[in-house]
Design an enzyme around this catalytic site. Structure first.
Site, PDB file in Angstrom:
ATOM      1  N   GLY A 136       0.752  -1.253   0.000  1.00  0.00           N
ATOM      2  CA  GLY A 136       0.000   0.000   0.000  1.00  0.00           C
ATOM      3  C   GLY A 136       0.782   1.303   0.000  1.00  0.00           C
ATOM      4  O   GLY A 136       0.179   2.365   0.115  1.00  0.00           O
ATOM      5  N   GLY A 137       2.102   1.244  -0.155  1.00  0.00           N
ATOM      6  CA  GLY A 137       2.888   2.487  -0.172  1.00  0.00           C
ATOM      7  C   GLY A 137       2.402   3.438  -1.266  1.00  0.00           C
ATOM      8  O   GLY A 137       2.210   4.637  -1.027  1.00  0.00           O
ATOM      9  N   LYS A 138       2.187   2.892  -2.453  1.00  0.00           N
ATOM     10  CA  LYS A 138       1.786   3.764  -3.563  1.00  0.00           C
ATOM     11  C   LYS A 138       0.319   4.155  -3.449  1.00  0.00           C
ATOM     12  O   LYS A 138      -0.056   5.266  -3.827  1.00  0.00           O
ATOM     13  CB  LYS A 138       2.087   3.092  -4.903  1.00  0.00           C
ATOM     14  CG  LYS A 138       3.570   2.849  -5.104  1.00  0.00           C
ATOM     15  CD  LYS A 138       3.916   2.347  -6.464  1.00  0.00           C
ATOM     16  CE  LYS A 138       5.372   1.899  -6.522  1.00  0.00           C
ATOM     17  NZ  LYS A 138       5.605   0.637  -5.786  1.00  0.00           N
ATOM     18  N   ARG A 160      -2.258  -9.892   1.859  1.00  0.00           N
ATOM     19  CA  ARG A 160      -1.620  -8.597   1.572  1.00  0.00           C
ATOM     20  C   ARG A 160      -2.640  -7.455   1.550  1.00  0.00           C
ATOM     21  O   ARG A 160      -2.314  -6.339   1.932  1.00  0.00           O
ATOM     22  CB  ARG A 160      -0.818  -8.684   0.275  1.00  0.00           C
ATOM     23  CG  ARG A 160       0.479  -9.486   0.486  1.00  0.00           C
ATOM     24  CD  ARG A 160       1.214  -9.755  -0.794  1.00  0.00           C
ATOM     25  NE  ARG A 160       1.786  -8.577  -1.422  1.00  0.00           N
ATOM     26  CZ  ARG A 160       3.017  -8.119  -1.230  1.00  0.00           C
ATOM     27  NH1 ARG A 160       3.825  -8.740  -0.387  1.00  0.00           N
ATOM     28  NH2 ARG A 160       3.462  -7.067  -1.877  1.00  0.00           N
ATOM     29  N   ASP A 188      -8.540 -10.996  -9.149  1.00  0.00           N
ATOM     30  CA  ASP A 188      -7.450 -11.205 -10.092  1.00  0.00           C
ATOM     31  C   ASP A 188      -7.432 -10.011 -11.058  1.00  0.00           C
ATOM     32  O   ASP A 188      -8.356  -9.834 -11.853  1.00  0.00           O
ATOM     33  CB  ASP A 188      -7.660 -12.518 -10.847  1.00  0.00           C
ATOM     34  CG  ASP A 188      -6.472 -12.849 -11.740  1.00  0.00           C
ATOM     35  OD1 ASP A 188      -5.699 -11.921 -12.085  1.00  0.00           O
ATOM     36  OD2 ASP A 188      -6.310 -14.028 -12.091  1.00  0.00           O
ATOM     37  N   ASP A 206       1.422  -1.769 -10.827  1.00  0.00           N
ATOM     38  CA  ASP A 206       2.710  -2.005 -10.146  1.00  0.00           C
ATOM     39  C   ASP A 206       2.818  -3.513  -9.910  1.00  0.00           C
ATOM     40  O   ASP A 206       2.457  -4.018  -8.856  1.00  0.00           O
ATOM     41  CB  ASP A 206       2.708  -1.226  -8.817  1.00  0.00           C
ATOM     42  CG  ASP A 206       4.041  -1.299  -8.101  1.00  0.00           C
ATOM     43  OD1 ASP A 206       5.073  -1.267  -8.775  1.00  0.00           O
ATOM     44  OD2 ASP A 206       4.040  -1.375  -6.857  1.00  0.00           O
ATOM     45  N   CYS A 261       9.982  -3.340  -9.620  1.00  0.00           N
ATOM     46  CA  CYS A 261      11.239  -3.050  -8.921  1.00  0.00           C
ATOM     47  C   CYS A 261      12.277  -4.084  -9.355  1.00  0.00           C
ATOM     48  O   CYS A 261      13.037  -4.607  -8.545  1.00  0.00           O
ATOM     49  CB  CYS A 261      11.047  -2.994  -7.405  1.00  0.00           C
ATOM     50  SG  CYS A 261      10.199  -4.391  -6.705  1.00  0.00           S
TER      51      CYS A 261
END
Ligand SMILES: C[S@@+](CC[C@H](N)C(=O)[O-])C[C@H]1O[C@@H](n2cnc3c(N)ncnc32)[C@H](O)[C@@H]1O
Length: 335
Positions: A136-138, A160, A188, A206, A261
């Site tokens: 959830g950072g973004k 998550r 999904d 992401d 990443c």
């Protein structure tokens, strides 16, 4: 072995940086704080890299007469404040604290992870989808912009999405989380095009990837384990399906940012090119990659960028600015 071929002379420096301690950024929680959090971070000698890049940029030589920031800077998502220690300063931030409103004062994340959100260029009133959102950072950064009329935050993994819910509870006031403004789901993402096609102004995709820095340091459940070989080989396909679904969920004229990443071209630019081709062939949908050269120039002091991506931008780890890797590519759905 793959990356030494892909990056040539740059690889030894990227490798040693990956093996060294990562730097963090402190994303200021606009919902929690007055200006005292920024002041406290400044006292630690940290600097808001977003503010410095967008508003205090040195004028380019050919632009000397124009005082106003270039129009491109307006394309960045607004209201984001993220503090980092300057190049070469490897200080650490103290853990985040609870502020007077019962919300945490900042969120520690790889500062380069903010670039995909900045590049998405949110505008007030946007309808936004974060297709692979947990932990959830973004998602938090998207909400910090104050631009989301509503935000759908999705992640296939229910454990998550529980973490995502905890982050939202700790950082976002109830009235923003309620009022149908933030919807958390565990579907999904590959099906999103069928579920809600042509719906969103801005979509962030992401994707799951080889998480290169994390994989170097974590033995448990490592994606490079022999037993996960098949899954690893299937990653580019999954990533392409998720990106294609994200684009289908975007309104014509809307924007998508794809990010990973990973350093792997196979998971980065090849996926972008594959998804664009697939949408053209199967749906006659035209997608245009947006040129982020100006965006990269804004943030060149804070991050080290790989100089020769064919599409998108890649932040490469560097001992002086040990962020990333983060790849991001911005697209516009034309039809
Ligand atoms: C790189 S992480 C997302 C990180 C997140 N955006 C953040 O900034 O905190 C990728 C996520 O994709 C999720 N994922 C994997 N397969 C998926 C799918 N088919 N649909 C939706 N999410 C999926 C994983 O559970 C994982 O949480």
């Amino acid at each position: 072995m793959t990356y030494s071929v892909q990056f040539g002379d740059l690889w030894p420096s990227i490798r040693v940086s990956l093996l060294s301690e990562q730097k963090y950024g402190a994303l200021v929680n606009n919902f929690a704080s007055g200006d005292h959090v920024s002041a406290e971070l400044e006292q630690l000698k940290a600097r808001d890299f977003v503010n410095e890049a967008v508003f205090h940029r040195e004028p380019e030589p050919e632009n000397n007469q124009t005082a106003a920031p270039s129009p491109v800077s307006w394309a960045c998502s607004p209201n984001l404040r993220c503090f980092t220690f300057t190049r070469g300063d490897v200080s650490r931030f103290p853990p985040a604290r609870l502020g007077s409103l019962g919300l945490m004062d900042y969120y520690l994340m790889d500062a380069a992870s903010l670039l995909p959100v900045l590049a998405l260029g949110l505008q007030p009133g946007d309808t936004v989808l974060d297709l692979c959102a947990a932990p959830g950072g973004k998602t938090l950064a998207l909400l910090q912009t104050g631009c989301c009329r509503n935000l759908a935050a999705n992640d296939l993994s229910t454990s998550r999405t529980s973490r995502l819910q905890r982050v939202l509870h700790s950082y976002v006031p109830q009235d923003v989380r309620d009022k149908n403004r933030v919807r958390v789901t565990s579907w999904d993402g590959r099906k999103w095009g069928e579920l809600e096609g042509d719906t969103y102004d801005r979509v962030l995709v992401d994707v799951p990837c080889t998480t290169d820095r994390h994989s170097l340091h974590e033995e448990e459940n490592n994606i490079f384990k022999r037993s996960r070989k098949k899954e690893r080989q299937m990653l580019p396909m999954l990533q392409m399906q998720l990106l294609a679904a994200g684009i289908l969920a975007t309104k014509p004229g809307g924007h998508v940012v794809y990010s990973t990443c990973s350093l792997s071209h196979l998971q980065n630019e090849y996926v972008v090119q594959g998804a664009i081709e697939l949408l053209d062939n199967q749906y006659s949908i035209k997608v245009q990659v947006e040129d982020l050269t100006h965006f990269r120039k804004l943030f060149m002091n804070a991050f080290s960028f790989f100089p020769s991506c064919q599409v998108g931008e890649l932040v490469i780890p560097n001992l002086m600015a040990n962020f990333g890797p983060v790849y991001f590519c911005k697209m516009c759905r034309m039809t």
